[in-house]
Design an enzyme around this catalytic site. Structure first.
Site, short mmCIF file in Angstrom:
data_model
loop_
_atom_site.label_atom_id
_atom_site.label_comp_id
_atom_site.label_asym_id
_atom_site.label_seq_id
_atom_site.Cartn_x
_atom_site.Cartn_y
_atom_site.Cartn_z
N GLU A 15 0.84 -1.21 0.00
CA GLU A 15 0.00 0.00 0.00
C GLU A 15 0.87 1.25 0.00
OE1 GLU A 15 -2.50 1.66 -0.33
OE2 GLU A 15 -4.34 0.50 -0.03
N ARG A 98 -7.20 1.22 12.65
CA ARG A 98 -5.82 1.52 12.26
C ARG A 98 -5.83 2.60 11.20
NH1 ARG A 98 -4.73 -0.64 7.27
NH2 ARG A 98 -5.86 -2.50 6.59
N GLU A 119 -12.72 -4.68 9.25
CA GLU A 119 -13.39 -4.38 7.98
C GLU A 119 -14.89 -4.59 8.05
OE1 GLU A 119 -11.42 -6.43 4.79
OE2 GLU A 119 -9.42 -5.81 5.44
N ASN A 146 -10.23 5.17 2.06
CA ASN A 146 -9.06 5.14 1.18
C ASN A 146 -8.90 6.50 0.54
OD1 ASN A 146 -7.17 2.82 0.72
ND2 ASN A 146 -9.11 1.70 0.80
N ASP A 192 -9.88 1.12 -4.17
CA ASP A 192 -8.81 1.27 -3.18
C ASP A 192 -8.21 2.66 -3.36
OD1 ASP A 192 -6.71 0.62 -1.28
OD2 ASP A 192 -7.11 -1.48 -1.72
#
Length: 285
Positions: A15, A98, A119, A146, A192
């Site tokens: 990421e 997080r 999630e 995101n 994303d």
């Protein structure tokens, strides 16, 4: 457009790619096998630093070091020593959350998002961090944030509700969100990390969608770039002319059979996007 692997590191959840001009290198993270990685195209050098907790992103600071978003909060990271120093813990009261993605605005403030590590719960928020502290932007909470990413003029903030499969565009004035509209519905995979090029077009990576999409500023789909792996997490523009696109990917969630079918899952990829990206900004924190 042909994509190619430039580092087959097999990241569990690659990421946060960011090109840092002073290093002539691309930095990114592996969230679930927590580490910060640096790839130097000119030499092919690949270097990694272990992180003490899940790490969602790393960004360059005007002080010459780095700022990293960990599950435990925003930290200053010194590559010379590998040390992490806590700067802010906006969600110390939410241990199941997080930090997940971030960008630097034109004024040097960091805009960052959080998410439910499970999630599921809608506990993810967007924050703005500057020298005065870290504040909630007031955007509605979602399970997985995101982005964000800014338009070239800094007036539009693009951010994703990944599980809701929506990309939103918010008008920003004087560091505050003043209005939000739907930018795009995603019907293939999950949106994303977003990224905006120098022409103001928005690149949306598709987790479980086998590709990356480019949208014009009105939200119209312009093109799709296909990958040999399912989970593309984010792209960044790099190289001396910012005309190389780098993409992080993930092996997370793949079965043994899918891993065998996707041997490059979790690799860092590169391709020619046909357009330049925006120059990076150093964080003033």
């Amino acid at each position: 457009m042909t994509v190619q692997s430039v580092w087959a590191l097999g990241a569990t959840l690659g990421e946060g790619p960011v090109w840092i001009e002073r290093d002539a290198a691309l930095w990114f993270v592996d969230i679930k096998a927590p580490a910060i990685h640096r790839f130097t195209p000119a030499t092919g050098e690949q270097r990694s630093w272990a992180a003490p907790a899940q790490v969602g992103w790393v960004l360059p600071s005007a002080r010459g070091d780095m700022i990293a978003g960990l599950q435990t909060g925003v930290h200053r990271f010194d590559p010379a020593t590998g040390a992490f120093t806590l700067l802010a813990a906006p969600e110390a009261h939410l241990p199941g959350n997080r930090l997940n993605d971030a960008t630097v605005a034109g004024d040097g403030a960091i805009w960052l998002g959080s998410m439910d590590d499970g999630e599921a719960a809608e506990t993810g928020h967007f924050y703005r961090l500057d020298g005065a502290g870290c504040v909630d932007t007031g955007l509605p909470p979602v399970s997985i944030t995101n982005g964000p990413a800014f338009s070239p003029d800094g007036a539009t903030l693009y951010h994703n509700d990944t599980l809701g499969r929506k990309v939103w565009a918010s008008t920003v004035e004087d560091g505050r969100v003043v209005a939000t509209r739907l930018f795009a519905d995603i019907d293939e995979g999950y949106p994303d990390g977003p990224c905006v090029d120098a022409e103001g077009c928005v690149w949306v990576s598709l987790f479980a969608g086998w590709g990356v999409r480019r949208y014009d500023p009105s939200g119209a789909l312009m093109q799709t770039i296909r990958f040999p792996v399912a989970n593309i997490t984010k792209i960044a523009f790099g190289g001396p002319d910012l005309r190389t696109a780098y993409a992080t990917t993930a092996a997370k969630g793949l079965s043994a059979q899918e891993r065998a079918q996707q041997p490059l899952a979790g690799a860092l990829f590169a391709f020619d996007p046909g357009v330049a990206g925006q120059a990076g900004v150093l964080a003033q924190v």
